[in-house]
Design a protein around this motif. Structure first.
Motif, PDB file in Angstrom:
ATOM      1  N   VAL A 111      29.108  -4.228 -53.263  1.00  0.00           N
ATOM      2  CA  VAL A 111      27.769  -4.605 -52.819  1.00  0.00           C
ATOM      3  C   VAL A 111      27.729  -4.692 -51.293  1.00  0.00           C
ATOM      4  CG1 VAL A 111      25.955  -6.335 -53.018  1.00  0.00           C
ATOM      5  CG2 VAL A 111      27.441  -5.857 -54.960  1.00  0.00           C
ATOM      6  N   ARG A 112      28.785  -5.260 -50.697  1.00  0.00           N
ATOM      7  CA  ARG A 112      28.806  -5.409 -49.247  1.00  0.00           C
ATOM      8  C   ARG A 112      28.778  -4.057 -48.541  1.00  0.00           C
ATOM      9  NH1 ARG A 112      32.866  -9.257 -50.195  1.00  0.00           N
ATOM     10  NH2 ARG A 112      34.490  -7.960 -49.268  1.00  0.00           N
ATOM     11  N   LYS A 113      29.566  -3.112 -49.081  1.00  0.00           N
ATOM     12  CA  LYS A 113      29.603  -1.819 -48.392  1.00  0.00           C
ATOM     13  C   LYS A 113      28.243  -1.116 -48.496  1.00  0.00           C
ATOM     14  CE  LYS A 113      30.080   1.612 -51.748  1.00  0.00           C
ATOM     15  NZ  LYS A 113      29.504   2.898 -51.891  1.00  0.00           N
ATOM     16  N   THR A 114      27.549  -1.328 -49.598  1.00  0.00           N
ATOM     17  CA  THR A 114      26.223  -0.739 -49.746  1.00  0.00           C
ATOM     18  C   THR A 114      25.232  -1.431 -48.811  1.00  0.00           C
ATOM     19  OG1 THR A 114      26.793  -0.427 -52.055  1.00  0.00           O
ATOM     20  CG2 THR A 114      24.523  -0.021 -51.441  1.00  0.00           C
ATOM     21  N   ALA A 115      25.358  -2.752 -48.707  1.00  0.00           N
ATOM     22  CA  ALA A 115      24.445  -3.508 -47.854  1.00  0.00           C
ATOM     23  C   ALA A 115      24.627  -3.114 -46.386  1.00  0.00           C
ATOM     24  CB  ALA A 115      24.674  -5.002 -48.036  1.00  0.00           C
ATOM     25  N   ALA A 116      25.868  -2.826 -45.998  1.00  0.00           N
ATOM     26  CA  ALA A 116      26.133  -2.445 -44.607  1.00  0.00           C
ATOM     27  C   ALA A 116      25.319  -1.212 -44.232  1.00  0.00           C
ATOM     28  CB  ALA A 116      27.620  -2.185 -44.408  1.00  0.00           C
ATOM     29  N   VAL A 117      25.327  -0.215 -45.124  1.00  0.00           N
ATOM     30  CA  VAL A 117      24.551   0.990 -44.843  1.00  0.00           C
ATOM     31  C   VAL A 117      23.065   0.670 -44.845  1.00  0.00           C
ATOM     32  CG1 VAL A 117      24.019   3.316 -45.636  1.00  0.00           C
ATOM     33  CG2 VAL A 117      26.345   2.464 -45.780  1.00  0.00           C
ATOM     34  N   CYS A 118      22.688  -0.260 -45.701  1.00  0.00           N
ATOM     35  CA  CYS A 118      21.271  -0.620 -45.807  1.00  0.00           C
ATOM     36  C   CYS A 118      20.741  -1.163 -44.478  1.00  0.00           C
ATOM     37  CB  CYS A 118      21.080  -1.625 -46.928  1.00  0.00           C
ATOM     38  SG  CYS A 118      19.358  -1.924 -47.290  1.00  0.00           S
ATOM     39  N   VAL A 119      21.579  -1.848 -43.714  1.00  0.00           N
ATOM     40  CA  VAL A 119      21.129  -2.343 -42.410  1.00  0.00           C
ATOM     41  C   VAL A 119      20.725  -1.166 -41.521  1.00  0.00           C
ATOM     42  CG1 VAL A 119      21.796  -3.611 -40.349  1.00  0.00           C
ATOM     43  CG2 VAL A 119      22.552  -4.401 -42.575  1.00  0.00           C
ATOM     44  N   ALA A 120      21.519  -0.101 -41.567  1.00  0.00           N
ATOM     45  CA  ALA A 120      21.168   1.084 -40.772  1.00  0.00           C
ATOM     46  C   ALA A 120      19.851   1.681 -41.245  1.00  0.00           C
ATOM     47  CB  ALA A 120      22.280   2.120 -40.855  1.00  0.00           C
ATOM     48  N   LYS A 121      19.632   1.671 -42.561  1.00  0.00           N
ATOM     49  CA  LYS A 121      18.373   2.201 -43.104  1.00  0.00           C
ATOM     50  C   LYS A 121      17.200   1.373 -42.589  1.00  0.00           C
ATOM     51  CE  LYS A 121      20.351   3.600 -47.552  1.00  0.00           C
ATOM     52  NZ  LYS A 121      20.463   3.218 -48.956  1.00  0.00           N
ATOM     53  N   LEU A 122      17.363   0.076 -42.683  1.00  0.00           N
ATOM     54  CA  LEU A 122      16.292  -0.821 -42.269  1.00  0.00           C
ATOM     55  C   LEU A 122      16.017  -0.662 -40.780  1.00  0.00           C
ATOM     56  CD1 LEU A 122      14.464  -2.971 -43.395  1.00  0.00           C
ATOM     57  CD2 LEU A 122      16.167  -4.687 -42.854  1.00  0.00           C
ATOM     58  N   HIS A 123      17.078  -0.485 -40.028  1.00  0.00           N
ATOM     59  CA  HIS A 123      16.928  -0.319 -38.578  1.00  0.00           C
ATOM     60  C   HIS A 123      16.118   0.927 -38.268  1.00  0.00           C
ATOM     61  CE1 HIS A 123      18.084   0.655 -34.422  1.00  0.00           C
ATOM     62  NE2 HIS A 123      18.116  -0.645 -34.274  1.00  0.00           N
ATOM     63  N   ASP A 124      16.288   1.950 -39.086  1.00  0.00           N
ATOM     64  CA  ASP A 124      15.558   3.194 -38.887  1.00  0.00           C
ATOM     65  C   ASP A 124      14.068   2.993 -39.139  1.00  0.00           C
ATOM     66  OD1 ASP A 124      15.576   5.924 -38.271  1.00  0.00           O
ATOM     67  OD2 ASP A 124      15.366   6.421 -40.394  1.00  0.00           O
ATOM     68  N   ILE A 125      13.743   2.066 -40.050  1.00  0.00           N
ATOM     69  CA  ILE A 125      12.340   1.807 -40.360  1.00  0.00           C
ATOM     70  C   ILE A 125      11.750   0.825 -39.354  1.00  0.00           C
ATOM     71  CG2 ILE A 125      10.732   1.020 -42.137  1.00  0.00           C
ATOM     72  CD1 ILE A 125      12.977   1.510 -44.184  1.00  0.00           C
ATOM     73  N   ASN A 126      12.457  -0.254 -39.101  1.00  0.00           N
ATOM     74  CA  ASN A 126      11.915  -1.300 -38.251  1.00  0.00           C
ATOM     75  C   ASN A 126      13.044  -1.958 -37.466  1.00  0.00           C
ATOM     76  OD1 ASN A 126      10.629  -3.461 -37.110  1.00  0.00           O
ATOM     77  ND2 ASN A 126       9.458  -3.979 -38.960  1.00  0.00           N
ATOM     78  N   ALA A 127      13.305  -1.430 -36.278  1.00  0.00           N
ATOM     79  CA  ALA A 127      14.455  -1.887 -35.494  1.00  0.00           C
ATOM     80  C   ALA A 127      14.295  -3.350 -35.090  1.00  0.00           C
ATOM     81  CB  ALA A 127      14.616  -1.009 -34.263  1.00  0.00           C
TER      82      ALA A 127
END
Lengths: 940, 445
Positions: free
Chosen positions: A137-153
């Motif tokens: 779950v943590r490794k997936t969440a880490a990538v998710c931060v990058a996704k979120l940053h792409d939408i709303n930095a």
């Protein structure tokens, strides 16, 4: 189970049927229906109308069905944002599921739904998942931060996710570390100065530990991140290298190439006499060779990279010639690349083998490959003198095959061999002449004509041969016409008695019957020369020619250094810097190799290519060479006796520009600009401007120039025009050199370009285009180059610019990316315009308004800096010439204060206060901006 | 990073399309079809840039796999990923064909969701994937099983799960080599190398620690200096091997790469190969040698042009290994000009046939012992052409299979330690096999 049936249904009313099935009670039927929907989506049909029905299926404990629904959501959520909200509840619930696979699935999918409302709900679950007990779950969440940053930095920063992500670098699970590194690297790329990836010896150590344990992909992320680090000294550099070298034995080629990148970069810092340096060089060769037994696509990537490595460090692969021999079944793209590397590695030691191979290749089927092989033989002759004779005889053999394109290619290279070794191989001319009729390509015809003209005295029927070309003079291409004109004039100078008629004929053809101004001009010059002073004509036309260089197609050193930092990536495949093919600011940062420690060079040279990722701590504040600095340099040098050599060549591109100016463009600088631009005169009068070190924004530099102007006395009015700099060196643009500057004349911004053709062929069809930029600069008309640009010709063009083009923030702010096209290719370069160019004429603000605005501006928008050593006696007049208007002047406590206003073309006002302390030539400038534009980093 | 992934059939119809990044639009799918699949001229690079978007493609039979990006991605990684994806798909449903892809499109989407996250490749080991992507739903898993799955997917030993049990512990080692040669018509070796693979099939219980040894020159030399004690220990478990040509003691390995289970830092420091193998089959190691290669066959061509309409070809092949060994599946391919009108062949051994569609004479011999020689002669009649260009004689190529390793590589030992379970190295049944095949084995004529 066959799912292919879902692809076949295309009948009408399908959507209705699907709708019914989706709402069916039976689970199986539902699943079938969702599958059909996904199949339709894949082939490009619009099934967004089914959104509510599909989302209804989301609440299920069947994981397969859930995944399908999520897939659908990711595709259509953006087009149905209101409906997508319906899904939020399920996501939030799934993030709490006891099954880690489901928690991860939910957080992974949520990040892919680019709907603002949903991202708000995402924050809480994401925060939990980042601290989940399960590493998956943590490794997936880490990538998710990058996704979120792409939408709303902003949201990511506000929520503190970046800090959590940084913490994950110390996670116990290697895969979590790898994904956190990947996410942070990506986020850091869009924030060049954030120092997000705070790489220091401790964190590097953590990464190196994780490197041994994580998956192949994770190793790539970590190695790519390591490559951005700059070690403090050679010892640290060596210890990192030692820990990275085992990766060279990895089965995954990408891991190997990324490791090579790290080693190539850090090797720069090692002293060459170190034993380890030699060991490292030896260790690099075998893995590079092994890459050539990979699949062809990877071979191609590897070969493109080896091409760079061989140029940077030829010693690594010098004994490995044989592995680059072309195999009969290699795909053509591999063959062509191998050939390139063979030529680079050719040396006296292996030339016999290489030649035998090349001869073999010249009989192959693929036309491009054969041509390249023939050309390669010629290049070998020029590179290795001892082999020249054998090369020439090989070329003659090839000419005997009478294969049209082989013959033509051979003649073109033989011309170069003649130039390199004059008076050595002319015995072959007879053979060449036999093939005169079969030449139909302009390049080959021009080469042949050149040969006939050059050796006219040894060819009995030279006049006949040239005359035969003359018949169809007007149908020839310009290249051939020019060559023919010169050749006949040469012939005439050598055998004046028999060829008078011929030369008159060609001169009249060139001057009277031709529309081409180049041809006409050359014709007139010859005519005048011949008629006034035949001796001088002889000296000019038959002058000794400069030697041609041994290596061709070398990548320009600055670019090469940058590309070495990008080994393994697309940039290294294209041999172009990322800025040439990546849109926006992401990844456009220039990277460069670290300087060898101890030499001290690194800090002295102006720093254009800012250290990668902003992560490398710079020892000294970097000074971007604004035009002012460059000018200062030049003037300094110029005042010195002419024997002084220029600054030691350094790695910086800008410095190179400076060198160019010094060498070639000196007369244009001194001659042209003293008369033309008053700014220069001012510069001469005053001491060269010394910029305070903190002023590393180019904008500030530009402004400094303006103040610098003030130093002159009694200057005529007029805006400051920086001297021309070389924007595009000829080496990078197949012979086209572009230098230029910007000016503001009568309210119109002009881009003043000097195009020089340093290639051998004529250039036509020029066009220009700008990338989107901070102030919306765009060409207001086409580039006015109406006549073809012949070899060694120069043309000056003025291009009016408008400020109504599309806007995009650039970094630095005044950066302008330009594409210039001609008949040969499209070339890209970037340049920086002085911000003063954008100051408009109606920038004078009413006093009252000024006062009111000054007070209204929040302090955040204020910035201060000092300018030293300027003699600002009648500054306001000078400044007004540059559209900086003085509103008021007052004296407080012995200080003169000047208040000024500037209006930019995009409507932004800049207000400035200038404090002048009597007797102290230092000035404090306080700047206020009327609009909040600090995000633009206007003045630092 | 990778912005999207598309799979097309030979007509350019999309079979799978998965977009990972917002900067990749739907039009990218069409851009690739128009500019690459339907391009008038064959595309001459596996990387294509269309309107600032980069496309990476590989082809498997007539299926196109394309990865798309707008960023400066790691190009080597993208290709490695595409190959990996092919491997994963093959492991799940066999050959990559249009039909198989359509039949399994739901599965493929599920896999793509798992192995690529926001364009970043994730764990893509088939062994691990198969534990939780099954296409049958995973409701039944207990909590323990779930955490076992996730720890395997993310763990240090992502390629092996705990608790494997076999009644008979057994392992098979295959040393597979392909020998490559380019020889000049005069018999001079222009380039020759062996690229070899050590494939291991293991059926071992628990988490066994393995150590693999071969006659690597560097190791042997080091041991020679350090004393013979370890040599003796190694000798006990020596698996032997039926070597081919000479009785070489050790071989020089130019370079080798390992499966991710091998501890690279240990190899770098001590040159010892230690690992915990994945269950079942894996490619433990790849290597390359260029020195002292045993070339199993020598081809001696003789081509004579008789006038403009006739060619006489004579080819002799000589086998160059122990007479007791047998080479198999020998095939010699002699190219013929495009304007060939008729061919007469005489050969001493095997069968030879002119195949017009392939523009070649194919000569097949089932078996041939070492130190033997065989010959074929052919008369080729040509149609007169007015084509000025000479025939670009392609090289004569050869295929074969021999029961030894042409590089001279020998497996010295493979030791297995499993401290937790009660079986020892001696209880493991080990098998070793050497196969040498022809790679690109060409002689110019």
């Amino acid at each position: 189970m066959t799912d292919s049936k879902y692809f076949t249904t295309t009948k009408k009313g399908e959507i209705f049927e699907l709708k019914a099935e989706l709402n069916s009670d039976k689970k199986e039927k539902k699943k079938e229906a969702v599958k059909k929907v996904i199949a339709s989506m894949t082939v490009g049909k619009d099934v967004s109308a089914l959104f509510p029905d599909v989302v209804n299926c989301m609440q299920t404990d069947n994981l397969e069905l859930k995944k399908l629904v999520y897939l659908y959501l990711m595709n259509y959520a953006k087009s149905q944002p209101d409906m997508a909200i319906m899904a939020v509840n399920t996501f939030v619930k799934d993030c709490e599921d006891p099954n880690p696979l489901i928690r991860a699935l939910a957080v992974r999918t949520m990040g892919c739904i680019r709907v603002d409302k949903i991202t708000e709900y995402l924050c809480e679950p994401l925060r939990k998942c980042l601290k989940d007990e399960d590493p998956y779950v943590r490794k997936t969440a880490a990538v998710c931060v990058a996704k979120l940053h792409d939408i709303n930095a902003q949201l990511v920063e506000d929520q503190g996710f970046l800090d959590t992500l940084k913490d994950l670098i110390s996670d116990s699970n290697p895969m979590v570390v790898a994904n956190a590194v990947a996410a942070l690297s990506e986020i850091a790329e869009s924030h060049p100065n954030s120092n997000l990836l705070d790489l220091n010896p401790q964190s590097i150590n953590k990464l190196l530990t994780a490197l041994n344990e994580c998956t192949e992909w994770g190793q790539i992320f970590i190695l790519d991140c390591l490559a951005n680090y700059t070690p403090r000294d050679d010892r640290e550099s060596q210890s990192i290298c030692e820990r990275v070298t085992p990766r060279l034995s990895h089965a995954n080629s990408a891991v190997v190439l990324s490791a090579v990148k790290v080693l190539m970069k850090f090797m720069e810092m090692l002293p060459k006499d170190l034993d380890y340096y030699g060991t490292l060089l030896k260790k690099l060769a075998p893995p590079l060779v092994t890459l050539l037994s990979a699949e062809p696509e990877l071979q191609y990537v590897a070969l493109r990279n080896i091409n760079l490595i061989v140029q940077k460090r030829p010693e690594i692969l010098k004994h490995e010639m044989k592995v680059f021999f072309v195999k009969y079944n290699d795909p053509i793209y591999v063959k062509l690349e191998k050939l390139d590397i063979m030529i680079r590695l050719a040396s006296q030691a292996n030339i016999a083998q290489v030649l035998a191979e090349l001869k073999e290749y010249a009989t192959e089927v693929d036309v491009d490959f054969v041509r390249k092989a023939v050309r390669a033989i010629g290049r070998c002759a020029i590179k290795v003198e001892q082999s020249a004779e054998r090369c020439v005889s090989t070329l003659l053999d090839l000419i005997q095959t009478k294969v049209n394109y082989v013959v033509q290619e051979a003649i073109v290279v033989i011309k170069d061999i003649f130039r390199k070794y004059p008076n050595k191989y002319e015995s072959v001319i007879a053979t060449l002449c036999e093939n005169l009729d079969s030449l139909d390509e302009p390049e080959a015809r021009a080469a042949m004509i050149w040969i006939v003209g050059e050796y006219a005295e040894r060819i009995d029927n030279a006049d006949e041969l040239l005359e035969s070309f003359l018949e169809g003079f007007h149908d020839e291409s310009t290249q051939v016409q020019l060559q023919l004109l010169t050749a006949i004039v040469k012939l005439f100078l050598k055998k004046p008695t028999e060829t008078q008629e011929l030369v008159q004929q060609v001169l009249s053809l060139a001057t009277q019957d031709s529309d081409n101004p180049d041809l006409r001009d050359r014709g007139y010059i010859y005519w005048r020369l011949l008629s006034t002073d035949p001796v001088a004509a002889k000296e000019v036309v038959l002058a000794e020619k400069p030697l041609i260089s041994e290596e061709t197609d070398l990548i320009e050193p600055t670019l090469l250094e940058e590309l070495i930092c990008h080994i393994g990536t697309l940039a290294s495949v294209y041999h172009k810097p990322p800025s040439a093919f990546v849109e926006g600011s992401r990844g456009v940062m220039h990277k460069r190799l670290p300087a060898r420690t101890g030499s001290g060079e690194g800090t002295e040279c102006p720093d254009v290519g800012n250290a990668a990722g902003g992560s490398a701590p710079e020892a000294a504040p970097s000074i971007i060479p604004s035009q002012g600095d460059l000018l200062g340099d030049l003037l300094n040098l110029d005042l010195a006796p002419p024997t002084t050599t220029g600054p030691t060549p350094s790695t910086s591109g800008m410095q190179m520009g400076g060198m160019d100016l010094l060498g070639g463009g000196l007369e244009s600088l001194l001659g042209g600009d003293i008369g033309g631009s008053p700014a220069m005169g001012a510069g001469f009068g005053a001491a060269p401007a010394v910029m305070p070190a903190s002023l590393n924004a180019p904008v500030g530099g530009g402004l400094g120039d303006l103040f610098d102007l003030g130093g002159g006395v009694g200057m005529p009015m007029g805006a400051y025009i920086p001297p021309k700099t070389v924007w595009l060196p000829a080496m990078k643009a197949k012979g086209l050199e572009i230098s230029g500057t910007f000016a503001r004349r009568a309210g119109v911004i002009q881009m003043e370009l000097v195009l020089t053709n340093k290639a051998m062929s004529v250039m036509t069809d020029f066009a220009i285009q700008f990338n989107r930029n901070s102030f919306g600069l765009a060409p207001a008309g086409p580039l006015q180059v109406l006549t073809p640009l012949g070899p060694n010709q120069t043309i000056e063009v003025s291009l009016p610019l408008s400020t109504v083009g599309p806007v995009m923030k650039m970094d630095p702010l005044n950066n302008l990316q330009v594409a210039v096209k001609n008949n040969i290719d499209v070339f890209y370069f970037s340049c920086q315009y002085p911000i003063s160019m954008l100051f408009v004429e109606d920038g004078k603000m009413e006093r009252q308004v000024f006062l009111a605005t000054w007070k209204d501006i929040p302090n955040d928008n204020e910035s201060q800096f000092q300018i030293q050593d300027c003699h600002l006696n009648s500054a306001s007049n000078k400044l007004q010439g540059s559209n900086i208007f003085t509103i008021a002047k007052r004296t407080v406590e012995g200080q003169d204060m000047l208040y000024m206003s500037i209006k930019l073309s995009n409507g932004i006002w800049v207000l400035a206060e200038l404090k002048v302390q009597a007797g102290n030539p230092n000035y404090t400038v306080i700047l206020n901006e009327s609009k909040y534009i600090s995000s633009l980093r206007f003045f630092q | 990073m990778i912005g999207g992934l598309f799979i097309y059939n030979h007509k350019g119809e999309v079979l799978i399309s998965r977009v990972y990044r917002d900067d990749i639009g739907r039009n990218a799918v069409d851009a690739f079809r128009v500019n690459v699949i339907h391009a008038r001229q064959q595309v001459r690079s596996p990387v294509t840039n269309i309107a600032r978007t980069s496309f990476f493609h590989v082809k498997r039979s007539n299926i196109w796999l394309a990865a798309v990006t707008k960023q400066n991605v790691n190009a080597a990684m993208v290709f490695e990923f595409l190959y990996k994806m092919c491997d994963v798909m093959t492991a799940y449903f066999g050959k990559i064909s249009e039909e198989n892809i359509k039949n399994n499109f739901v599965l493929i989407y599920e896999l793509l969701d798992e192995i690529l996250d926001f364009g970043y490749p994730q764990n893509s080991e088939t062994g691990a994937l198969k534990t939780f992507i099954t296409q049958t739903g995973i409701k039944s898993q207990s909590k323990e099983e779930q955490s076992q799955i996730t720890s395997q997917v993310t763990g240090q030993i992502g390629w092996r799960r705990e608790g494997i049990k076999y009644r008979r512990n057994e392992l098979f080692l295959d040393v597979l080599e392909s020998v490559n040669l380019l020889m000049s018509p005069q018999g001079q070796v222009l380039s020759a190398h062996v690229s070899g693979r050590v494939v291991m099939k293991s059926y071992l219980s628990g988490m066994p620690e393995c150590k693999f040894g071969m006659n690597d020159k560097i190791v042997i030399d080091k041991q020679g200096k350090g004393g013979a004690s370890e040599e003796a220990a190694a000798g006990k478990s020596d698996l032997g091997g039926s070597g081919g040509g000479g009785g070489k003691q050790s071989i020089a390995i130019d370079d080798c790469t390992f499966h991710q289970c091998v501890r690279l830092s240990k190899f770098d420091a001590e040159r010892s190969i230690s690992f915990i193998p994945p269950d079942g089959e894996c490619e433990l190691m790849r290597y390359r040698t260029t020195k002292d290669i045993i070339l199993p066959f020598r081809v001696i061509p003789l081509v004579r042009e008789v006038g403009r309409t006739k060619l006489e070809v004579k080819v002799v092949i000589k086998s160059n290994f122990k007479p007791s060994l047998l080479a198999q599946k020998i095939e010699v391919r002699i190219p013929t000009p495009l304007n060939t009108s008729g061919v007469q062949v005489i050969c001493m051994k095997g069968k030879a046939k002119y195949k017009a569609s392939e523009n070649a004479i194919v000569w097949k011999i089932k078996r041939m012992a070492g130190m033997k020689e065989s010959q074929i002669s052919a008369e080729i009649e040509l149609l007169p052409t007015n084509d000025k260009k000479k025939w670009a004689r392609p090289p004569i190529s050869m295929n074969f299979e021999v029961p030894f390793a042409p590089s001279g590589l020998k497996v010295r030992y493979l030791k297995v330690f499993e401290p937790k379970l009660n079986y020892s190295d001696h209880d493991v049944i080990k098998w070793v096999r050497y196969i040498g095949r022809s790679g690109i084995y060409e002689t110019r004529c």
